[in-house]
Design an enzyme around this catalytic site. Structure first.
Site, short mmCIF file in Angstrom:
data_model
loop_
_atom_site.label_atom_id
_atom_site.label_comp_id
_atom_site.label_asym_id
_atom_site.label_seq_id
_atom_site.Cartn_x
_atom_site.Cartn_y
_atom_site.Cartn_z
N ASP A 1 0.93 -1.20 0.07
CA ASP A 1 0.06 -0.24 0.06
C ASP A 1 0.78 1.05 0.10
O ASP A 1 1.63 1.59 0.84
CB ASP A 1 -0.84 0.11 1.22
CG ASP A 1 -1.89 1.26 1.16
OD1 ASP A 1 -1.39 2.34 0.90
OD2 ASP A 1 -2.93 1.03 1.58
N HIS A 2 1.04 2.00 -1.04
CA HIS A 2 2.15 2.98 -1.48
C HIS A 2 1.78 4.06 -0.24
O HIS A 2 2.88 4.81 0.09
CB HIS A 2 2.10 3.43 -2.59
CG HIS A 2 0.99 4.36 -3.11
ND1 HIS A 2 -0.13 4.16 -3.46
CD2 HIS A 2 1.23 5.77 -3.03
CE1 HIS A 2 -0.61 5.12 -3.62
NE2 HIS A 2 -0.02 6.11 -3.47
N HIS B 1 -5.72 2.93 1.82
CA HIS B 1 -5.09 3.93 2.16
C HIS B 1 -5.41 4.64 3.42
O HIS B 1 -4.79 4.75 4.44
CB HIS B 1 -4.89 5.11 0.99
CG HIS B 1 -4.50 4.38 -0.43
ND1 HIS B 1 -3.70 3.36 -0.50
CD2 HIS B 1 -4.61 5.01 -1.69
CE1 HIS B 1 -3.22 3.03 -1.84
NE2 HIS B 1 -3.82 3.98 -2.48
C1 BG6 Z 1 -4.09 4.77 -5.80
C2 BG6 Z 1 -5.64 4.82 -6.55
O1 BG6 Z 1 -4.06 3.69 -5.02
O2 BG6 Z 1 -3.80 5.98 -5.12
C3 BG6 Z 1 -5.69 6.02 -7.29
O3 BG6 Z 1 -5.72 3.48 -7.17
C4 BG6 Z 1 -5.50 7.27 -6.18
O4 BG6 Z 1 -7.19 6.28 -8.02
C5 BG6 Z 1 -4.08 7.12 -5.77
O5 BG6 Z 1 -5.42 8.59 -7.34
C6 BG6 Z 1 -3.66 8.15 -4.87
O6 BG6 Z 1 -2.33 8.21 -4.38
P1 BG6 Z 1 -1.63 9.45 -4.00
O7 BG6 Z 1 -0.21 9.06 -3.78
O8 BG6 Z 1 -1.63 10.36 -5.35
O9 BG6 Z 1 -2.46 9.96 -2.98
#
Ligand code: BG6
Length: 512
Positions: A200-201, A263
């Site tokens: 989960d980034h 997230h």
């Molecule tokens: C991803 C989703 O996991 O996270 C995207 O699939 C979303 O839809 C993105 O835009 C948001 O990531 P960040 O790092 O830009 O907040």
């Protein structure tokens, strides 16, 4: 508030002035290498690690995908690193790094392709000294996860005699509780849990990890971090972008599956968890699962869903969700979700948690706000000499992105003969304190996976706990089609019902 910080440079690494460890030699094999994620995030992240001296010398990257891209793959990755990695074309090491990138075309269900992949990896072991260590990265559509895993196992690439093998699995990990369980079973048949890294980034973001540091490396916040002092918590993940050409994916996902189940739940767990006994994978993940399991079943009357209509974002006219490419013109997929959650444990009982996430909102901002109780009596409100109409509760706001920082709001006396109170902010800003960084979150997670540290990755139990929470909501939403979609214009803060969700509790969303 000013602070200076020492950042880790390649020179620091060479001189051993960091306690970062360098992973063992290895090959990173990316399935789904022709997709956006590889070019925009993974290769830039790996190159940043290379620049920081954090990759082993004996290192290779193999991109795997169905298209016959051949030599153009490495060139394409180079342009991705330049465009999305904030890297200059003359960056030292770029040429050397790109020389380590190769491509292997195969269909994901083609056994011959797995055999030739295996031979290729063995060749790198011989020629480049990668010692049989592999990190497989599944950056493919979720329907391919199980099959790829199964075939890696069948071809002896999951539990080889030599070296260490690990697998990173991208989200979404399942689309409901049952599918997540099935996927976990499929993966666990082939890999041991300690080989699996469910990514989960958000957990790779510095500001997200800093939630734990803020809470547990400082003595002054933890005593007030509970139901006795906190009025409520609100978490917003607002995006100004739409679905960016990902119609078919998003149609099946929607905001709840795309960002809330993963997230936002990660953010919530970091805000709410008890101090773990140590900062190792099992201890941290155990505390997170305890939080998710303590969340009361979600009351659908306390949820809001929305879908964007056409509107204006950043001065540009944008289309509505139903007009997006490869989206059903009558789609009921939600692009916005908000809800109130309650955590039934000793620390948080009675404290509401309000969450909202959406696309095509007014601006991009992910923030967590802890609102504290007002003092027991508003003394200055009563003074003859005061004009205190503006006594506001204390807030701690953690700005996760893009303006990264933390602020504390408190009341201050306005200089005057009166006792007039005005809210002011004490502010910590990441960029000012530490300098800016082009890190995208994947650097840390790729490095940790190469090192075998799963602290910032999801565990099987955690994934299932969050799906158990949201599957009934998804089912209930699927049963009753929304009658008012699209219900918010692009460029707004989402549907009116999300404001109402707060208003009926006498609260409001903080202005972002
Ligand atoms: C991803 C989703 O996991 O996270 C995207 O699939 C979303 O839809 C993105 O835009 C948001 O990531 P960040 O790092 O830009 O907040």
């Amino acid at each position: 508030m000013a602070a200076t910080a020492i950042t880790i440079s390649p020179e620091d690494v060479q001189a051993g002035r960091t306690n970062e460890r360098i992973p063992e030699p290895c090959v990173v094999v990316i399935f789904g290498a022709s997709g956006d994620l590889t070019k925009r995030k993974l290769l830039p992240a790996l190159f940043h690690l290379e620049q920081a001296g954090l990759l082993p010398e004996q290192f290779r990257i193999v991109g795997v995908a169905r298209r016959d891209l051949g030599a153009s793959f490495a060139e394409d990755m180079k342009s991705g690193i330049l465009e999305f990695g904030g890297v200059k074309s003359e960056a030292s090491k770029l040429g050397e790094f790109i020389a380590k990138v190769s491509y292997h075309a195969m269909n994901f269900d083609d056994d011959a392709g797995y055999s030739s992949l295996k031979s290729l990896l063995e060749k790198y072991d011989q020629e480049d000294g990668t010692k049989g260590n592999r990190l497989f990265y599944l950056a493919v559509a979720p329907e391919y996860f199980s099959d790829i895993i199964h075939r890696l196992g069948a071809h002896g690439m999951a539990q080889p005699e030599h070296g260490t093998t690990r697998v990173i699995i991208e989200k979404p990990f399942g689309h409901d509780l049952e599918s997540a369980r099935e996927l976990n079973d499929d993966v666990n048949k082939v890999f041991d849990e300690n080989q699996i890294f469910r990514i989960d980034h958000y957990l790779g973001k510095e500001t997200v990890q800093n939630i734990l540091v803020f809470r547990f490396a400082n003595g002054i916040f933890e005593p007030i971090w509970n139901r006795n002092y906190v009025d409520h918590v609100q978490i917003t993940a607002a995006e100004s972008i739409g679905i960016e050409g990902r119609g078919p994916f998003y149609e099946k996902a929607g905001a709840l599956r795309d960002v809330v189940q993963n997230h936002m739940m990660e953010l919530l767990s970091f805000v709410c968890m008890e101090p773990p006994v140590s900062f190792d994978a099992d201890a941290v993940r155990y505390e997170k699962v305890k939080v998710w399991r303590a969340i009361k079943p979600v009351d659908c009357a306390s949820t809001v869903r929305g879908q964007y209509a056409a509107g204006e974002v950043d001065g540009k006219q944008v289309k509505g969700y139903r007009e997006e490419d490869r989206v059903n013109p009558k789609s009921n997929t939600e692009t916005f979700a908000a809800m109130k959650l309650e955590i039934e444990n000793w620390r948080w009982a009675g404290v509401p948690f309000y969450l909202r996430a959406g696309k095509r909102l007014r601006k991009r901002a992910t923030e967590i706000t802890i609102q504290f109780n007002q003092p027991p009596m508003l003394l200055f409100d009563r003074t003859q000499r005061g004009t205190c109409t503006d006594i506001q509760p204390n807030l701690i706001t953690m700005r996760i992105q893009p303006d990264e920082g933390i602020s504390l709001r408190f009341g201050a006396k306005v200089p005057s003969p009166d006792m007039t109170v005005c809210p002011v902010n004490m502010d910590f800003n990441y960029a000012a304190a530490f300098g800016t960084s082009s890190a995208n979150g994947y650097e840390r997670l790729l490095l940790d996976a190469m090192l075998g540290d799963a602290t910032l990755f999801a565990h099987r139990d955690g994934v299932e706990a969050t799906w158990s929470l949201f599957t009934p909501v998804l089912e209930s939403w699927a049963e009753s089609a929304p009658k008012d979609f699209p219900n918010y214009p692009s460029g707004s803060w989402g549907p009116e019902q999300a404001d109402e969700l707060m208003r009926r509790d006498g609260r409001h969303w903080q202005k972002l």
